[in-house]
Design an enzyme around this catalytic site. Sequence first.
Site, PDB file in Angstrom:
ATOM      1  CB  THR A 278      -0.928   0.019   1.227  1.00 49.20           C
ATOM      2  OG1 THR A 278      -1.745  -1.142   1.169  1.00 49.20           O
ATOM      3  CG2 THR A 278      -1.828   1.239   1.225  1.00 49.20           C
ATOM      4  CG  PHE A 280       0.099   4.745   3.601  1.00 52.31           C
ATOM      5  CD1 PHE A 280      -1.081   4.814   4.317  1.00 52.31           C
ATOM      6  CD2 PHE A 280       0.697   3.499   3.435  1.00 52.31           C
ATOM      7  CE1 PHE A 280      -1.659   3.677   4.868  1.00 52.31           C
ATOM      8  CE2 PHE A 280       0.127   2.358   3.980  1.00 52.31           C
ATOM      9  CZ  PHE A 280      -1.062   2.452   4.700  1.00 52.31           C
TER      10      PHE A 280
END
Length: 676
Positions: A278, A280
């Site tokens: 992921t 960010f």
Amino acid sequence: MSAELQSPRTQIDEIDHQMVQLVADRMAVVRAIASTKKADTDAPLRDHNREQEVMANWLALGRQNELSDYFVGRILRELMNYSRRVQEEILDRSQDETGLDLLQVGYLGSQGSYSDLTLTKLFAERSQSKLHRRGFSSLTQAVDALEAGELDYTLLPIENTIAGSLNETYQMLAERQLSIVDEEVLPVEHCLVGLPGADLRNLKVVRSHPVALQQCASWLNKLSSCSQESHSSTAASAESVDRDKDLQVGAICSEEAASRLGLVILARGIANQTHNYTRFVLVAREPETVDRRRPARISLILTVNHRRGSLARCLDAFAQRGINLTKLESRAKAESPWEYYFYLDIEGHNEDAQVMEALDEVSRHANTLKVLGCYPRRSIFGEDLEPVEHQPEDLKPESEIATLKPVPNASLRRSGRKPTHEPSIVKIGGVPVGAGHFMLIAGPCAVENRSQITEAARMVRQAGGQVLRGGAFKPRTSPYSFQGLGFPGVDLLCQAGATYELPVITEVLRLEDVTRIAQSADALQVGARNMQNFELLKKLGTIQRPVLLKRGLSATIADLLAAAEYILAAGNQQVILCERGIRTFETATRSTLDISAVPVLKQRTHLPVIVDPSHAAGRRDLVLPLAAAAVAAGADGIIVECHPDPDQALCDKEQALTRRDMDDLVAMIRKAGKGV
Ligand code: PEP
Ligand code: MN
């Protein structure tokens, strides 16, 4: 309860009592240390050398008492993690009182959520300031608090390699006055967790954030009688399991979130794909300047009208100026159907003349253009890497190998080289080797602990290595030598590789570990001692990962090819051969590097051939000359051992290259015209 059980159970209770008391005593000392560090503001929170020393002592004591390194190491790591948090909290409190340099940062979820873990990673790199973390149950609330001036920063997940872009984040970036000031990428390792005593077979409900449920959908579908429940964050779902005390309820969250709450891991590796990252972004109210020397990225949102070619003209504005586009994605505009936002990321600084010109031109073709921010580029590890200097084409030494005539052999049905056969290319995590592609694999003999392998990965990346090696299952001549960390070692290797964007290779010793290692490592190594473990070879023929097959200590070239044939015949065509020295009467070196194996193999097989000068030499000072010989003989690559602190290496320390040796090795390879 029977009388025989009563007495040992009483003993266990007593021991447990003492253990908890000892943990509490240890924590009291940790607090005292934190108070000393609080007074001495220059004292670093962590002392890696000291941590390593403590770990080594624990492992040695454990071994004396016949406890496994893995088990002992795990307990200590848990203790150290907890100690660190306690220390951080004590230091934070002092900052609170003085109001000095305390950053208020908002994130989604609570302690142990992926956002929380990302903050730790990001701020370890970003600044020395103390963080005050505030968890929110929705991104909107976290952004509201930022806009209201309650926070300095908010961390937003923006895209995931399985689930794609997060619409909610992009929507907020489009609509609100926010600037992206930094980014971070986190490898996501979902675990299914439950209360102690919970059993996977009896689970009725699995809770998590909807994105995590989606990422594990294939695995969850196999739990037929289980329903799914959405929660605001993965950590919140774990907290609800802890609160509800229902053995039939599980959650998907990070290992850290589970261990913080005392929940147990019921299953790992449950995501639809092995690689789950992921990205960010850290947002603030105002933009921040990025040092011009650092690689940077700029994120943009634009809309174009429906005129033919308008998007193409915008993209061309970047292409014309040699600006690299790292992301392009379109999203429907909720407020006007069939119109789209385009999200773009480009490489560069907002103050670069080329970038300014390009943005100027884009704004002429676009209906709207919003620059979301310019920030350090961390998804490729954020340090300036030296540009690769390639030799001009005409200075490249003529490849001797091109003139070698293929030597066909009917029994080598798949590995054998046919007269018209092109050499094969095998890729490790996208990096090619063979048919003119040179590969440098480097890393420690064994994965020892997180900081060692992370440092080693950084070293390999900085030197210019393309693949990270590290043994987690070590075939050691003596049963008393360090045997490797096992699967936790594989995990640490993968994490270090992911941090520095290096694919990883690790050795597999046992048939039953093949599938599990292949789920996380990019390539599997068969060591010299296993070259003729035919059952292992057959199993490796069934996986989708490349296999590096090392020549046995007393195997002939024909034996090596026949072993490769086993893997190929079972279906896996991705085999790389490795000459690593053989046993001879010579004792000056650990093994004798059979340099002639390189051209002979190249005549006989289309498979890539690489050389391991480290295990052949057994001595650091000989690695470079042997590597040079391998390059000259036409090897497709080199695999070497290196270590951030060779003197402390638990395995093969005499042959481990230092940082400087690595630089010399890479300089030699590049001088020979090989692009690494
Ligand atoms: C290794 O590469 O770590 C290793 C054990 O090598 P070999 O199997 O060639 O001895
Ligand atoms: Mn070794």
